[in-house]
Write an enzyme that holds these catalytic residues in place. Structure first.
Site, PDB file in Angstrom:
ATOM      1  N   CYS A   1       0.842  -1.190   0.000  1.00 34.42           N
ATOM      2  CA  CYS A   1       0.000   0.000   0.000  1.00 34.42           C
ATOM      3  C   CYS A   1       0.880   1.244   0.000  1.00 34.42           C
ATOM      4  O   CYS A   1       2.078   1.165   0.267  1.00 34.42           O
ATOM      5  CB  CYS A   1      -0.881   0.063   1.247  1.00 34.42           C
ATOM      6  SG  CYS A   1      -2.039  -1.305   1.370  1.00 34.42           S
ATOM      7  N   GLY A   2       0.250   2.367  -0.263  1.00 34.99           N
ATOM      8  CA  GLY A   2       0.914   3.642  -0.085  1.00 34.99           C
ATOM      9  C   GLY A   2       0.084   4.477   0.867  1.00 34.99           C
ATOM     10  O   GLY A   2      -1.144   4.451   0.829  1.00 34.99           O
TER      11      GLY A   2
END
Lengths: 262, 472
Positions: free
Chosen positions: A2-3
């Protein structure tokens, strides 16, 4: 996985620019989470009006016409408003669809998701919102003992909406807050309660916090100026922020709780 | 149809033995002849021989891309286990979640009891007395000693109770739930008889229920009495043989147990009727999930400890038992095997030549002495012996005969048992780390899948490769 991106304004004269700043940060972490995205925006103007529905993403199974979720102002914290959008699909298209760049606020979290073990639906998107105070959480990483903690929460009558691991952390934090922990204490406890790898960014009506697991191998960079503080998964996501050249930029330490309150 | 003479070869058919009868197989025939000879039930040691669903039927879903494993040497994985902190002033604190089960002095030799105590202390865990009382050797060798309170009351007294680190009230045993202890006359020597205040050389059959209570309501009063005697210092365990586990765990908790010990049907014994061993109780695999779920349903997972036993052999067994809800496991047969049970030889320290100067020889130096012929004299062989009840243990573990008992050197034996327990703890943490856990107690049912439908149903985990849990 994820970011994540988070932005907290110390100087509210930047309020009108918050959406544009977060949109740039979201773009910078988009490739880390191509399957869905979400944003939570806290504002200090009372009674944020309901945000008009945003069309869902056509053709995504199980998510027929999911609109952006609009959460009206939080009565328990006068003067604070929270708006949350969560959608399946490309993060940059999502940002354009919700008009992120034009939105005002004082604090925001953004997330781009690469799903690990739970489904790709709007309900599984971050930020997760939990508890009376509408605590918001975004997570990069994965937890390894959330099933047990989810069962313990269920024993307290706290039921998660999805089988997502990060949602458990949001509800667990909200439960600790309800039990009287301040946010720093609750986050410290989290680092010894949850197994797994995580960089978490958490917001409430008045606070912005970052914490990493004891091994801290999920990336995180914090930048701080007199006007704002930002956390991102990758340095490049900071590049569009005004005054970055003068910012103090550092990697948060493992198990250290970083907290800014307005 | 083509004629196939190779399929119908009368000469070859005649040379092959006909298939064994299923209902009346060779073991059954031997059992009928044994009963016909004895006029009573066969008695033996060890636990259930038959194949039942067990921890080998489960697999761990270790980390890969969606989760991350922990490094073996640099990253923490705790094994510390605490029991009784809710009520006892001195909780039991163990360095590893692997304990030694109750086995009596009487069933085991004094040397065996001492060796188990030394081994448990070396690795920071507990050992347990048994139906026969506490020996001074065992007490002094054991850092943490659990004192059993049994229906027989053999060797149970307030002095030893106060010398204990925990007390375990035994309602039943996995090998014979509903039955009492048994020690045949050949093992009732002067010392054993003295501790039990019974005559020498007479078969001893312990009561199957305690005279002080029938049912959990009276047991609650008994537990309060024990807490008074021990001044609320030490935890109280309640041990049950695994039958109606859900009810029994709830009742043990209602009676005031700090720890519930659940002993599955594979649990061992020094002497029990074969019919009891093979035909009563439920497998440990089924029992641990029932017990763990009962505590979870009561909301007492943290406050009340769960120890499971019965056929635990490896660190993989330990990890799977913890994942299904146990806080620790208890071992009986396996440490005896580490002591030398069923080995063709026993080990003794070399005797130095006369007049030699003290060499300070290492405790680990030994010579091996072959005793295969003595197994044969018992009608068995190393690897097959379950003749604990005879008292003629060729390696000195389950005997009261002075000559045989002297074959087990408590120091050498303790080293082996301690090595074995350390290896189990290492295997457990290795598997827990591979599942991304910083504490072995954070293993959870979601870390498991089953290889068979039976194991999936009992452990209530999905059949491998599916999301199907039978009955869900």
């Amino acid at each position: 996985m994820c970011g994540i991106a988070g932005l907290h304004l110390k100087d509210h004269t930047y309020r009108e620019r918050l959406g544009a700043m977060v949109a740039g940060m979201l773009r910078g972490v988009a490739r880390r989470g191509p399957d869905s995205a979400g944003v939570a925006i806290h504002d200090d103007v009372p009674d944020v009006p309901d945000v008009p529905d945003v069309p869902g993403v056509p053709g995504v199974p199980g998510v027929p016409g999911v609109p952006g979720q609009a959460v009206p102002g939080v009565p328990a914290a006068p003067g604070a408003g929270l708006t949350v959008f969560r959608e399946v699909g490309d993060p940059e298209e999502f940002a354009a669809r919700i008009g992120l760049a034009g939105r005002a606020g004082v604090r925001a979290l953004a997330h781009t998701r690469m799903a690990t073990e739970s489904a790709v639906t709007a309900a599984h998107c971050h930020p997760f919102v939990a508890g009376e105070e509408r605590l918001c959480l975004v997570h990069n990483g994965s937890f390894a003992n959330h099933a047990t903690i989810r069962r313990r929460l269920a024993g307290l009558g706290i039921i998660t909406e999805t089988d997502n691991d990060s949602e458990v952390a949001a509800h667990w934090l909200a439960a600790r807050r309800a039990a009287g922990d301040d946010l720093t204490t609750a986050l410290r406890r989290l680092t010894t309660t949850f197994d797994g790898f995580f960089t978490l960014a958490v917001t409430t009506a008045d606070s912005f916090a970052v914490v990493r697991d004891p091994i801290a191998c999920k990336p995180a960079i914090i930048a701080e100026t007199d006007h704002w503080v930002a956390v991102v998964s990758e340095y490049q996501a900071l590049l569009g922020l005004p005054g970055l050249a003068d910012a103090v930029v550092f990697e948060p330490e493992p198990e250290e709780v970083y907290l800014w309150a307005s | 149809m083509t004629h196939r003479p190779d399929l119908i070869d009368p000469g070859r058919l005649a040379a092959e033995a006909p298939p064994a009868h299923h209902t009346f197989g060779p073991d059954v025939l031997a059992g009928i002849r044994e009963r016909a000879e004895l006029g009573r039930y066969p008695i033996r040691g060890w636990g259930a021989r038959r194949a039942v669903p067990d921890f080998d039927d489960l697999l761990l879903l270790t980390a890969s891309a969606s989760r991350y494993p922990l490094e073996g040497y640099r990253e923490r994985c705790d094994t510390r286990t605490v029991f009784g902190a809710r009520r006892a002033a001195r909780p039991v604190v163990l360095d590893i979640p692997i304990t030694i089960a109750g086995m009596s002095f009487g069933s085991l030799s004094a040397n065996a009891k001492e060796a188990l105590g030394r081994a448990a202390s070396m690795v920071g865990t507990s050992t347990t007395t048994g139906d026969g009382g506490m020996t001074p050797e065992e007490r002094s060798a054991s850092r943490t000693l659990v004192y059993q309170c049994l229906p027989s009351r053999y060797g149970f007294n307030p002095t030893d109770l106060r010398a204990a680190d925990a007390v375990e009230i035994v309602l039943g045993q996995g090998a014979k739930p509903g039955g009492g202890g048994m020690l045949l006359g050949q093992k009732v020597g002067a010392r054993v008889a003295g501790m039990r205040t019974l005559p020498e050389g007479v078969d001893q059959r312990s009561a199957s229920r305690h005279p002080d209570w029938t049912g959990p309501d009276d047991l609650k009063i008994k537990i309060e009495e024990i807490r008074e005697v021990t001044d609320w210092q030490i935890p109280v365990y309640v041990k049950v043989g695994a039958t109606r586990v859900d009810h029994d765990v709830r009742l043990a908790v209602a009676a005031g147990a700090d720890v519930v010990v659940v002993d599955g049907m594979q649990g061992g014994t020094g002497a029990t009727q074969d019919a009891f061993i093979e035909h009563t109780g439920i497998p440990t695999l089924a029992a641990v999930r029932l017990a763990g779920d009962a505590l979870a349903d009561l909301g007492l997972t943290t406050d009340v400890g769960l120890i499971v036993s019965g056929g635990i052999r490896t660190g993989a067994d330990v990890a799977k038992a913890l994942a299904l809800g146990a806080d620790a496991v208890s071992l009986g047969v396996a440490p005896l095997v580490a002591l030398g049970c069923n080995a063709p030889t026993y080990r003794r320290r070399p005797v130095p030549p006369p007049d030699s100067a003290p060499t300070g020889a290492s405790d680990s130096a030994y010579v091996e002495v072959d005793v295969s012929a003595e197994y044969a004299a018992l009608g068995t062989a190393p690897g097959h012996c379950v003749h604990c009840h005879t008292g003629r243990c060729p390696v000195g573990v389950t005997t009261q005969d002075d000559t045989l008992a002297a074959r087990l050197d408590p120091v050498l034996g303790a080293t082996r048992v301690a090595n074995y327990l350390r290896a189990l703890a290492m295997e457990t943490t290795m598997l827990a780390r591979a599942c991304g856990k910083s504490d072995v107690h954070r293993l959870e049912p979601e870390d498991l899948v089953a290889l068979t439908v039976e194991a999936a149903a009992m452990a209530r985990v999905p059949l491998a490769g599916t999301d199907w849990i039978p009955g869900r």
